[in-house]
Every structure is written in C-alpha cells, then in structure tokens.
Design an enzyme around this catalytic site. Sequence first.
Site, short mmCIF file in Angstrom:
data_model
loop_
_atom_site.label_atom_id
_atom_site.label_comp_id
_atom_site.label_asym_id
_atom_site.label_seq_id
_atom_site.Cartn_x
_atom_site.Cartn_y
_atom_site.Cartn_z
N CYS A 43 0.86 -1.18 0.00
CA CYS A 43 0.00 0.00 0.00
C CYS A 43 0.90 1.24 0.00
CB CYS A 43 -0.96 -0.01 1.19
SG CYS A 43 -0.25 0.37 2.79
N CYS A 138 39.13 26.00 1.04
CA CYS A 138 39.71 26.75 2.16
C CYS A 138 41.23 26.80 2.11
CB CYS A 138 39.26 26.14 3.50
SG CYS A 138 39.90 24.48 3.80
N CYS A 146 46.02 10.56 7.78
CA CYS A 146 45.56 10.89 9.13
C CYS A 146 44.71 12.14 9.19
CB CYS A 146 46.76 11.03 10.07
SG CYS A 146 47.82 12.45 9.70
N CYS A 185 34.12 7.27 14.61
CA CYS A 185 33.81 5.91 15.03
C CYS A 185 35.12 5.20 15.36
CB CYS A 185 33.06 5.18 13.92
SG CYS A 185 32.90 3.39 14.21
N CYS A 198 20.85 9.66 24.04
CA CYS A 198 21.63 8.82 24.94
C CYS A 198 23.06 8.67 24.44
CB CYS A 198 20.97 7.46 25.11
SG CYS A 198 21.22 6.32 23.76
N CYS A 203 27.30 3.37 14.95
CA CYS A 203 27.79 3.93 13.69
C CYS A 203 26.90 3.43 12.55
CB CYS A 203 29.24 3.52 13.47
SG CYS A 203 29.90 4.05 11.88
N HIS A 226 28.00 -0.93 31.43
CA HIS A 226 29.10 0.04 31.31
C HIS A 226 28.78 1.35 32.03
CE1 HIS A 226 32.34 2.35 29.42
NE2 HIS A 226 31.45 3.25 29.07
#
Length: 292
Positions: A43, A138, A146, A185, A198, A203, A226
């Site tokens: 639908c 920029c 890195c 992450c 929370c 990820c 934890h």
Amino acid sequence: MTTTRYRPTWDLALDPLVSCKLCLGEYPVEQMTTIAQCQCIFCTLCLKQYVELLIKEGLETAISCPDAACPKQGHLQENEIECMVAAEIMQRYKKLQFEREVLFDPCRTWCPASTCQAVCQLQDVGLQTPQPVQCKACRMEFCSTCKASWHPGQGCPETMPITFLPGETSAAFKMEEDDAPIKRCPKCKVYIERDEGCAQMMCKNCKHAFCWYCLESLDDDFLLIHYDKGPCRNKLGHSRASVIWHRTQVVGIFAGFGLLLLVASPFLLLATPFVLCCKCKCSKGDDDPLPT
C-alpha cells in the site's frame, strides 16, 4: 448509435482487493504501489512511511524492498522515491547518497576542517604512502591518511584523532574531550555528530555500538552495565526506570529462550534415537546388493 452497458452497483463491491505485506490490510489497486525492479506490491502509505524512515534515520542509501523474502532482492529507483516523498526528504536522500559515494571513492576525500566540509581530489590514487592534499575551497593542506596538517618527513601519529570541536581544524583535534559534538567511530573512523540523546551510539556505516564519552565498545553489553561504574557512570542519558525496564526486557528474552529450550529438550532426546534409527536403515538399504 452507441450504447452503454449498465453495470449494477453491487458489482462495484466485488472489485479485487490486494493485500499489503507491511500492514496486512487489503486495499484497492489504486491505493497500492508496485516496485518496478521486483514487482512486489505494497500500500502506498506503508511504502512511503518505510522510505521516509530510512532516509530520515540515514540508515540506507540503497533502499531495498521491504519484503525480507523478496525473491529478486529488489531496490527502489530514484524516480520511484522522488514520487512518494517530500522535496526536503529527497534532498536529504541525495545528500546521503553523495556522502556515501565520497566515503567509498579512493580518489576523493572530505576536507577535515569542520568549517569547510568540501570534497578534495587525491592527486596520485595509486600511491600507498601518505600524500599532501590541498582543499581548493579553504586552501588547507592536510595528510591523506591521518587528515592532520601536512607533515613532510614525519610519519602519521599512531593514535588517530577522534574528536574535534566546531571551528577547529584537524591539527587542533581533541583526544579526550567529552563535550565534543563530533567524533570518529572507533572502528571505521567515520565522523559522527551527536546533537542530543543517549550516550549509546551506533555507527551507521559499520553498525559498531560504542560509548560516546570513552569510545569503549558496547557490542556485547546488552544490559548497559558500562554505565553503572567507572567515569561514564550515570551518563547514559536515560532515567534509572527506563534502564531497569530495558534490562528487564533483555533478561525476559533470554529467559524465554532458555525456557523454550528446556521444554523442548525432552522431545529432542526422544526424537534423536528415532532419527538415528531411520538413518541406519537408509544406509543399510543402500549397502544391500541388488538381486540378480
């Protein structure tokens, strides 16, 4: 002279209804939508809500057929999605699609400056070592590996920077900043932004669950223990009652599964000799020589 055939009104109620696999309701064909790639039909309202939810949550860029048992594993095409969602949702879908393309493209990378967010082109794609990349927007020059400011003659730091604050470049990343709104992450290093909610994060790229504050893995922490101890104690962001209710549900699921296994174990023990006996008879019949 043309004549129009009269159709009784009671025949209108006999028009075929089609069942929707999502809501299990039955609707006229006019209220249904067929996915072109797999011909599965739903639908229109359910399919629209399904597509909007995936786009708003950023869960998928290739929106698959809602039917888990779809034989063709079809996907909705871009023109089909555009016909059923609002313009702003479609704009978000195209943005997510573009971000995913850049993420998996070895020739392109994002500028690490939080105030820029431009897409930069790598000069030598086949080069396995770090190379300088200059953002055309920029003019920042950074390392392709890195994402820190370009460091000629120096190796990349062993610990990759994982957080930064708005207005700062990757050279000024914060390693242990709890209040940083954007972090990486711990598993796939994709940037994640947290507005509120929370502290248990997942990820969207690699589905890794972790704590926002200390980045510790929560993949196996079903009861959220934890947040009962250590520096992250009481930082989950939910009330104590909601945490207790969550734990009760998890324990109930495991207890129900254990009870089901306990009830079924006598039947399994009784059925095992019967199954073994049948297998022995079958193997014995195969070994018997054919009559001559």
